[in-house]
Motif scaffolding. Structure first.
Motif, mmCIF file in Angstrom:
data_model
loop_
_atom_site.group_PDB
_atom_site.id
_atom_site.type_symbol
_atom_site.label_atom_id
_atom_site.label_comp_id
_atom_site.label_asym_id
_atom_site.label_seq_id
_atom_site.Cartn_x
_atom_site.Cartn_y
_atom_site.Cartn_z
ATOM 1 N N THR A 65 7.364 9.804 -8.574
ATOM 2 C CA THR A 65 7.156 11.176 -9.017
ATOM 3 C C THR A 65 8.426 11.669 -9.680
ATOM 4 O O THR A 65 9.436 11.872 -9.010
ATOM 5 C CB THR A 65 6.783 12.089 -7.830
ATOM 6 O OG1 THR A 65 5.661 11.523 -7.146
ATOM 7 C CG2 THR A 65 6.440 13.481 -8.314
ATOM 8 N N ASN A 66 8.387 11.807 -11.001
ATOM 9 C CA ASN A 66 9.550 12.280 -11.760
ATOM 10 C C ASN A 66 10.808 11.465 -11.471
ATOM 11 O O ASN A 66 11.893 12.021 -11.309
ATOM 12 C CB ASN A 66 9.801 13.761 -11.495
ATOM 13 C CG ASN A 66 8.637 14.618 -11.913
ATOM 14 O OD1 ASN A 66 8.023 14.371 -12.945
ATOM 15 N ND2 ASN A 66 8.309 15.615 -11.118
ATOM 16 N N GLY A 67 10.659 10.156 -11.370
ATOM 17 C CA GLY A 67 11.805 9.279 -11.162
ATOM 18 C C GLY A 67 12.261 9.156 -9.730
ATOM 19 O O GLY A 67 13.282 8.543 -9.454
ATOM 20 N N VAL A 68 11.505 9.735 -8.788
ATOM 21 C CA VAL A 68 11.850 9.629 -7.364
ATOM 22 C C VAL A 68 10.781 8.788 -6.689
ATOM 23 O O VAL A 68 9.599 9.131 -6.711
ATOM 24 C CB VAL A 68 11.926 11.021 -6.694
ATOM 25 C CG1 VAL A 68 12.188 10.889 -5.209
ATOM 26 C CG2 VAL A 68 12.989 11.877 -7.361
ATOM 27 N N LEU A 69 11.215 7.658 -6.095
ATOM 28 C CA LEU A 69 10.278 6.801 -5.373
ATOM 29 C C LEU A 69 10.093 7.324 -3.958
ATOM 30 O O LEU A 69 11.067 7.643 -3.276
ATOM 31 C CB LEU A 69 10.811 5.376 -5.282
ATOM 32 C CG LEU A 69 10.504 4.440 -6.418
ATOM 33 C CD1 LEU A 69 11.043 3.054 -6.107
ATOM 34 C CD2 LEU A 69 9.044 4.362 -6.740
ATOM 35 N N THR A 70 8.849 7.396 -3.535
ATOM 36 C CA THR A 70 8.550 7.754 -2.152
ATOM 37 C C THR A 70 7.568 6.734 -1.606
ATOM 38 O O THR A 70 6.831 6.080 -2.341
ATOM 39 C CB THR A 70 7.945 9.168 -2.046
ATOM 40 O OG1 THR A 70 6.771 9.241 -2.846
ATOM 41 C CG2 THR A 70 8.929 10.231 -2.472
ATOM 42 N N VAL A 71 7.580 6.597 -0.296
ATOM 43 C CA VAL A 71 6.640 5.710 0.387
ATOM 44 C C VAL A 71 6.038 6.519 1.528
ATOM 45 O O VAL A 71 6.745 7.167 2.287
ATOM 46 C CB VAL A 71 7.328 4.402 0.873
ATOM 47 C CG1 VAL A 71 8.431 4.658 1.850
ATOM 48 C CG2 VAL A 71 6.315 3.433 1.421
ATOM 49 N N ASN A 72 4.717 6.516 1.601
ATOM 50 C CA ASN A 72 4.015 7.306 2.594
ATOM 51 C C ASN A 72 3.801 6.472 3.857
ATOM 52 O O ASN A 72 2.684 6.075 4.173
ATOM 53 C CB ASN A 72 2.683 7.806 2.029
ATOM 54 C CG ASN A 72 2.025 8.811 2.946
ATOM 55 O OD1 ASN A 72 2.676 9.407 3.802
ATOM 56 N ND2 ASN A 72 0.733 9.011 2.775
ATOM 57 N N MET A 73 4.915 6.206 4.562
ATOM 58 C CA MET A 73 4.872 5.430 5.794
ATOM 59 C C MET A 73 5.896 6.022 6.757
ATOM 60 O O MET A 73 6.942 6.499 6.334
ATOM 61 C CB MET A 73 5.214 3.954 5.541
ATOM 62 C CG MET A 73 4.243 3.245 4.634
ATOM 63 S SD MET A 73 4.747 1.535 4.279
ATOM 64 C CE MET A 73 4.331 0.766 5.849
ATOM 65 N N THR A 74 5.575 5.969 8.032
ATOM 66 C CA THR A 74 6.518 6.445 9.040
ATOM 67 C C THR A 74 7.623 5.414 9.230
ATOM 68 O O THR A 74 7.453 4.235 8.868
ATOM 69 C CB THR A 74 5.820 6.666 10.389
ATOM 70 O OG1 THR A 74 5.378 5.392 10.888
ATOM 71 C CG2 THR A 74 4.639 7.624 10.265
ATOM 72 N N PRO A 75 8.763 5.804 9.809
ATOM 73 C CA PRO A 75 9.808 4.818 10.112
ATOM 74 C C PRO A 75 9.294 3.672 10.980
ATOM 75 O O PRO A 75 9.695 2.522 10.795
ATOM 76 C CB PRO A 75 10.868 5.643 10.836
ATOM 77 C CG PRO A 75 10.689 7.026 10.309
ATOM 78 C CD PRO A 75 9.206 7.172 10.110
ATOM 79 N N GLU A 76 8.401 3.974 11.889
ATOM 80 C CA GLU A 76 7.837 2.928 12.751
ATOM 81 C C GLU A 76 6.992 1.950 11.951
ATOM 82 O O GLU A 76 7.028 0.739 12.180
ATOM 83 C CB GLU A 76 7.009 3.557 13.877
ATOM 84 C CG GLU A 76 7.820 4.343 14.873
ATOM 85 C CD GLU A 76 8.188 5.751 14.401
ATOM 86 O OE1 GLU A 76 7.590 6.257 13.404
ATOM 87 O OE2 GLU A 76 9.099 6.340 15.000
#
Length: 75
Positions: free
Chosen positions: A54-65
């Protein structure tokens, strides 16, 4: 494409860790990223389909676990 505009820059995943390596083949292209998890000595393999750019920012929809339960990467 997930990595569009990010190649060659300092890459990190917001609140998750740093991107250590891109995994894939010449034929298929990138298929996963190796993430050095924050607050951990663990490097894990995260499939590209788990990321959003999103606008050059990578995100991952996962919890640390969930991230810690992914396959470990041993370089």
């Amino acid at each position: 494409e997930i990595l569009s505009g990010l190649v060659g820059s300092e890459m990190c995943i917001r609140d998750s860790g740093d991107i250590e390596e891109v995994i894939g083949t010449a034929e298929a292209g990138p298929t996963a990223l190796v993430i050095d998890l924050e607050n951990s000595d663990l490097d894990v393999i995260v499939p590209l389909e788990r990321f959003q750019n999103t606008n050059g920012v990578l995100t991952v929809n996962m919890t640390p676990e969930e991230l810690a339960a992914l396959p470990a990467y041993d370089d």
